[in-house]
Design an enzyme around this catalytic site. Sequence first.
Site, PDB file in Angstrom:
ATOM      1  N   ASP A 255       3.794   0.445   7.254  1.00 28.79           N
ATOM      2  CA  ASP A 255       3.887  -0.358   8.467  1.00 28.79           C
ATOM      3  C   ASP A 255       5.272  -0.363   9.095  1.00 28.79           C
ATOM      4  OD1 ASP A 255       1.274  -0.915   7.951  1.00 28.79           O
ATOM      5  OD2 ASP A 255       1.544  -3.057   7.554  1.00 28.79           O
TER       6      ASP A 255
ATOM      7  N   SER B 188       0.789  -4.412  -4.112  1.00 28.90           N
ATOM      8  CA  SER B 188      -0.432  -3.629  -3.945  1.00 28.90           C
ATOM      9  C   SER B 188      -1.638  -4.499  -3.600  1.00 28.90           C
ATOM     10  CB  SER B 188      -0.715  -2.842  -5.238  1.00 28.90           C
ATOM     11  OG  SER B 188      -1.706  -1.864  -5.035  1.00 28.90           O
TER      12      SER B 188
ATOM     13  N   TYR C 233     -31.498  12.046   9.305  1.00 25.63           N
ATOM     14  CA  TYR C 233     -32.493  11.237  10.011  1.00 25.63           C
ATOM     15  C   TYR C 233     -33.627  10.844   9.073  1.00 25.63           C
ATOM     16  CZ  TYR C 233     -36.804  10.071  12.336  1.00 25.63           C
ATOM     17  OH  TYR C 233     -37.969   9.445  12.660  1.00 25.63           O
TER      18      TYR C 233
ATOM     19  N   ALA D 201       0.809  -1.221   0.000  1.00 25.76           N
ATOM     20  CA  ALA D 201       0.000   0.000   0.000  1.00 25.76           C
ATOM     21  C   ALA D 201       0.839   1.267   0.000  1.00 25.76           C
ATOM     22  CB  ALA D 201      -0.933  -0.010   1.212  1.00 25.76           C
TER      23      ALA D 201
ATOM     24  N   ARG E  33       2.264  11.347 -10.517  1.00 32.70           N
ATOM     25  CA  ARG E  33       1.199  12.296 -10.892  1.00 32.70           C
ATOM     26  C   ARG E  33       1.703  13.731 -10.807  1.00 32.70           C
ATOM     27  NH1 ARG E  33      -2.320   8.433  -8.292  1.00 32.70           N
ATOM     28  NH2 ARG E  33      -2.091   9.473  -6.277  1.00 32.70           N
TER      29      ARG E  33
ATOM     30  N   CYS F 184      -5.887  -7.087   4.285  1.00 33.53           N
ATOM     31  CA  CYS F 184      -7.053  -7.164   5.172  1.00 33.53           C
ATOM     32  C   CYS F 184      -8.127  -8.103   4.631  1.00 33.53           C
ATOM     33  CB  CYS F 184      -7.648  -5.769   5.382  1.00 33.53           C
ATOM     34  SG  CYS F 184      -6.506  -4.620   6.176  1.00 33.53           S
TER      35      CYS F 184
END
Length: 553
Positions: free
Chosen positions: A283, A38, A425, A10, A21, A42
């Site tokens: 990580d 990539s 709501y 990641a 970019r 999880c």
Amino acid sequence: MKLLIIGSVAAGTSVGAKARRNSEDLQITIYDRDQDISYSGCGIPYFVGGEIADIDELTPRDAAFFKKRYNIDIHTRHEVESIDHATKTATIVNLATGDRLTDTYDTLVLATGASSIVPPLQGVDHDNVFTVRNVRNADAIRSYIDAHNPKTATIVGGGFIGLEMAEQLSYRGIQVTLVERLPQVMLPLDRDMAERVADHLRDKGVSLLLGESVTALNGTERVTDIALESGKSIATELVILSVGVKPNTELAKQIGVGLGQTGAIAVNRKMQTNVADIYAVGDVAESFSVITGEAIYRPLGSTANKMGRIAGMVITGEEAEHRGILGTGIFKAFDLTVAQTGLTEKEAREAGYDIEVLHNIKPDRPEYMGGKEMTIKAIADRATGRVLGAQIVGPQGVDKRIDVLATAITFKAKAEDLFHLDLAYAPPFATTKDPVLYTGMALDNAIKKTARLMTPNELIEQVAGGKSFQIIDTRSKAQFEKNHVDGAIHIPLGELRTRAKELDPTLPTIVYCNKGVTGNAAQNVLKNLGFTDVCNLSGGNKNYQHCKKCLTE
């Protein structure tokens, strides 16, 4: 300029993609010793359990994709063996051929991730012992189950992955035993909330051995039984080691990159290490708390992506800073969703905060629309009113509330601010007074002492310490007779005004109902009648009985 990235999951790929970019002038190369890039780590438990059918769904992008889309060269099965930062040279081993090559860089990014902790136990190298970290692990576990059809499995470790694996293996018809050396599952939760998860796991047939440590994995080629420190043993046909991860800092230490107090690489808010032109992300790097500013290590894919993007921006000259994390997490355990953000009660007290604690038990939407009960535990600072953390357990609606609370905490909301949020709501989605609004209202009232709260643990501890209370159960007679708070007298709310003369208005008084709302009404009645010290029992009798059970187990 040559940008060299070590690690392609990641964080590493996020660095490369954002840098590209921003600039077409960079030469970007990524090396990774793994075969897959990539990927969604999880998602591994759900592939093992069969909810994800094809392993390729965990690896939607390959090296060819990044070359075509971003003009980034990714070399898998290539391990960076050493780095000479003086000459800005890396030595790489092609793991497929054994050949060595060198590459140079101007800027280096360490995205080396973390590895599963494998305890030094007899038998950890046996054929039916697995860790859960990468796509190859996922394929190996599922293939083993498909080939050998084990009937029993033992999971060592009760964190996110351990509990998700317990669920998924159970769905495959495997009897699961989970061993955890701590007295609770899920360390990021306070014990009273973790016990709600543990109870649900037991209800679903998972055998929990808490406060137990594994001493050996016995068997010849395969583990057949597990020895515990207590002297017990567990017969098993499959072992999953899920005791945590450790950051891969070997290369960092080799070139003088400093580690932080968590053991991960220390970085500043621009993801820069103490060594010029070297960044660390994902990580392998530590983060810091939005609330306390202290270093924390919570290796999650969401944080890794964020760190990678920030590093890619900084490397290409764009202004960016990491703003820290709350350690927000969420997972599913059978029919429960479990989530937390910010500080727990224990962490807040250890950090020196004088806190207010609320247990709020409410449905996620009206019961006539299928609403189901959630338990929200929220923590706020009495001195400032700032919300410090929240934990939620319930079958539905948890994800929405934890994200609202995480957003509010990030922007330093006070308890009173929660009540004023204009949340969406309609009966299919929420109650008119959303559980988040009620949480804010009740916390704020407690902080301002207009409606003080006492947690069950506080009540039990103070009674054990010799303090006396008059405790009033305001529920129905049938509810009272079923169970009640120790030492309570029964005065239903409808009789409280007329029977208040039976009570001493000068004594410390605790009122409660089943979950808290009627208790608050009783609290207001007594206060208006001149009672000077009245607390509502947080979460009512339901929470009290649960906490009492936790303390006696």
